[in-house]
Design a protein around this motif. Structure first.
Motif, PDB file in Angstrom:
ATOM      1  N   ALA A 167      46.253  21.649 -10.052  1.00 32.02           N
ATOM      2  CA  ALA A 167      45.307  22.213 -11.012  1.00 32.02           C
ATOM      3  C   ALA A 167      43.904  21.630 -10.949  1.00 32.02           C
ATOM      4  O   ALA A 167      43.023  22.100 -11.644  1.00 32.02           O
ATOM      5  N   GLY A 168      43.667  20.620 -10.144  1.00 34.68           N
ATOM      6  CA  GLY A 168      42.393  19.914 -10.161  1.00 34.68           C
ATOM      7  C   GLY A 168      41.160  20.773  -9.966  1.00 34.68           C
ATOM      8  O   GLY A 168      40.119  20.527 -10.561  1.00 34.68           O
ATOM      9  N   LEU A 169      41.274  21.797  -9.169  1.00 32.19           N
ATOM     10  CA  LEU A 169      40.143  22.679  -8.874  1.00 32.19           C
ATOM     11  C   LEU A 169      39.587  23.338 -10.137  1.00 32.19           C
ATOM     12  O   LEU A 169      38.409  23.638 -10.220  1.00 32.19           O
ATOM     13  N   TYR A 170      40.427  23.548 -11.135  1.00 28.49           N
ATOM     14  CA  TYR A 170      40.044  24.294 -12.332  1.00 28.49           C
ATOM     15  C   TYR A 170      39.845  23.425 -13.566  1.00 28.49           C
ATOM     16  O   TYR A 170      39.533  23.945 -14.640  1.00 28.49           O
ATOM     17  N   THR A 171      40.005  22.140 -13.459  1.00 31.23           N
ATOM     18  CA  THR A 171      39.995  21.261 -14.625  1.00 31.23           C
ATOM     19  C   THR A 171      38.732  21.396 -15.467  1.00 31.23           C
ATOM     20  O   THR A 171      38.810  21.588 -16.679  1.00 31.23           O
ATOM     21  N   ILE A 172      37.570  21.289 -14.859  1.00 29.01           N
ATOM     22  CA  ILE A 172      36.314  21.364 -15.612  1.00 29.01           C
ATOM     23  C   ILE A 172      36.077  22.761 -16.149  1.00 29.01           C
ATOM     24  O   ILE A 172      35.748  22.951 -17.325  1.00 29.01           O
ATOM     25  N   GLY A 173      36.248  23.761 -15.313  1.00 33.71           N
ATOM     26  CA  GLY A 173      35.979  25.131 -15.746  1.00 33.71           C
ATOM     27  C   GLY A 173      36.873  25.574 -16.885  1.00 33.71           C
ATOM     28  O   GLY A 173      36.395  26.102 -17.896  1.00 33.71           O
ATOM     29  N   LEU A 174      38.179  25.365 -16.749  1.00 30.45           N
ATOM     30  CA  LEU A 174      39.117  25.837 -17.767  1.00 30.45           C
ATOM     31  C   LEU A 174      39.203  24.893 -18.959  1.00 30.45           C
ATOM     32  O   LEU A 174      39.592  25.307 -20.051  1.00 30.45           O
ATOM     33  N   GLY A 175      38.842  23.644 -18.745  1.00 35.20           N
ATOM     34  CA  GLY A 175      38.912  22.674 -19.832  1.00 35.20           C
ATOM     35  C   GLY A 175      37.640  22.555 -20.647  1.00 35.20           C
ATOM     36  O   GLY A 175      37.691  22.184 -21.825  1.00 35.20           O
ATOM     37  N   MET A 176      36.479  22.899 -20.036  1.00 38.28           N
ATOM     38  CA  MET A 176      35.210  22.718 -20.740  1.00 38.28           C
ATOM     39  C   MET A 176      34.318  23.960 -20.708  1.00 38.28           C
ATOM     40  O   MET A 176      33.858  24.417 -21.747  1.00 38.28           O
ATOM     41  N   VAL A 177      34.064  24.477 -19.526  1.00 46.28           N
ATOM     42  CA  VAL A 177      33.065  25.541 -19.393  1.00 46.28           C
ATOM     43  C   VAL A 177      33.513  26.827 -20.081  1.00 46.28           C
ATOM     44  O   VAL A 177      32.788  27.395 -20.902  1.00 46.28           O
ATOM     45  N   ILE A 178      34.686  27.315 -19.749  1.00 46.82           N
ATOM     46  CA  ILE A 178      35.137  28.595 -20.297  1.00 46.82           C
ATOM     47  C   ILE A 178      35.407  28.501 -21.804  1.00 46.82           C
ATOM     48  O   ILE A 178      35.010  29.410 -22.552  1.00 46.82           O
ATOM     49  N   PRO A 179      36.031  27.436 -22.318  1.00 44.97           N
ATOM     50  CA  PRO A 179      36.150  27.350 -23.782  1.00 44.97           C
ATOM     51  C   PRO A 179      34.785  27.363 -24.494  1.00 44.97           C
ATOM     52  O   PRO A 179      34.650  27.952 -25.565  1.00 44.97           O
ATOM     53  N   THR A 180      33.779  26.750 -23.878  1.00 46.54           N
ATOM     54  CA  THR A 180      32.435  26.787 -24.455  1.00 46.54           C
ATOM     55  C   THR A 180      31.889  28.212 -24.415  1.00 46.54           C
ATOM     56  O   THR A 180      31.261  28.677 -25.375  1.00 46.54           O
ATOM     57  N   MET A 181      32.142  28.928 -23.322  1.00 46.44           N
ATOM     58  CA  MET A 181      31.698  30.314 -23.235  1.00 46.44           C
ATOM     59  C   MET A 181      32.399  31.178 -24.284  1.00 46.44           C
ATOM     60  O   MET A 181      31.768  32.044 -24.897  1.00 46.44           O
TER      61      MET A 181
ATOM     62  N   GLY B 186      29.331  32.138 -25.928  1.00 45.27           N
ATOM     63  CA  GLY B 186      28.802  33.145 -25.016  1.00 45.27           C
ATOM     64  C   GLY B 186      28.661  34.515 -25.663  1.00 45.27           C
ATOM     65  O   GLY B 186      29.221  34.795 -26.723  1.00 45.27           O
ATOM     66  N   THR B 187      27.913  35.363 -25.000  1.00 42.84           N
ATOM     67  CA  THR B 187      27.780  36.738 -25.468  1.00 42.84           C
ATOM     68  C   THR B 187      29.051  37.513 -25.115  1.00 42.84           C
ATOM     69  O   THR B 187      29.839  37.085 -24.260  1.00 42.84           O
ATOM     70  N   ASP B 188      29.227  38.650 -25.757  1.00 47.46           N
ATOM     71  CA  ASP B 188      30.385  39.484 -25.427  1.00 47.46           C
ATOM     72  C   ASP B 188      30.369  39.882 -23.960  1.00 47.46           C
ATOM     73  O   ASP B 188      31.413  39.911 -23.305  1.00 47.46           O
ATOM     74  N   ALA B 189      29.176  40.191 -23.435  1.00 44.98           N
ATOM     75  CA  ALA B 189      29.056  40.583 -22.027  1.00 44.98           C
ATOM     76  C   ALA B 189      29.478  39.441 -21.105  1.00 44.98           C
ATOM     77  O   ALA B 189      30.159  39.670 -20.103  1.00 44.98           O
ATOM     78  N   GLN B 190      29.086  38.203 -21.423  1.00 45.16           N
ATOM     79  CA  GLN B 190      29.477  37.051 -20.609  1.00 45.16           C
ATOM     80  C   GLN B 190      30.987  36.838 -20.665  1.00 45.16           C
ATOM     81  O   GLN B 190      31.629  36.611 -19.635  1.00 45.16           O
ATOM     82  N   LYS B 191      31.559  36.929 -21.837  1.00 40.70           N
ATOM     83  CA  LYS B 191      33.006  36.753 -21.991  1.00 40.70           C
ATOM     84  C   LYS B 191      33.755  37.815 -21.191  1.00 40.70           C
ATOM     85  O   LYS B 191      34.707  37.502 -20.471  1.00 40.70           O
TER      86      LYS B 191
END
Length: 138
Positions: free
Chosen positions: A95-109, A113-118
């Motif tokens: 899972a290491g490849l996705y740790t930052i994105g799924l753990g921090m970036v996407i929850p912040t989005m 984030g806007t509906d369009a970004q989501k």
């Protein structure tokens, strides 16, 4: 010494645990014990492909984004995450490849984030079709 009261898991959590175990038995073998002095394995392209395949399987099994709110994730509780993490212990989880994105970036989005970004980014990231990172500079 104090006795600790351990609550019985709900039927829902027991069913979820069974689902997680069945998934992990297919997708994440038990980790071989490591001995002191074993060399670390270099991360290679095959690891990236394996990690992407694992994330897609996690998504397809309904186990990606466990506590993310619906419609972006499963909308489950932190207890579901606890069960998932308990069952992952001792397994080879790529899972290491996705740790930052799924753990921090996407929850912040999801939160800001806007509906369009989501609409554009969340499902792709949750399925492993997009890798997100975070950079910080001084």
């Amino acid at each position: 010494m104090t006795d600790v009261l351990v609550e019985e898991e709900s039927a829902e959590l027991k069913e979820f645990r069974s689902k997680v175990i069945a998934f992990l038995d297919r997708e994440a073998p038990k980790r071989a014990p490591r001995n002191e002095g074993d060399a670390e394995v270099d991360f290679e392209l095959g690891d990236v492909n394996r990690t992407r395949a694992y994330q897609a399987a996690l998504y397809d099994a309904g186990l990606a984004g466990i506590t993310w709110p619906k419609p972006f994730g499963q909308g489950l509780t932190s207890e579901h995450t606890r069960v998932f993490n308990e069952e992952c212990a001792g397994r080879d989880i790529p899972a290491g490849l996705y740790t930052i994105g799924l753990g921090m970036v996407i929850p912040t989005m999801i939160e800001f984030g806007t509906d369009a970004q989501k609409d554009r980014f969340v499902a792709k990231a949750r399925r492993g079709d997009a890798v997100w990172s975070q950079a910080v500079s001084a």
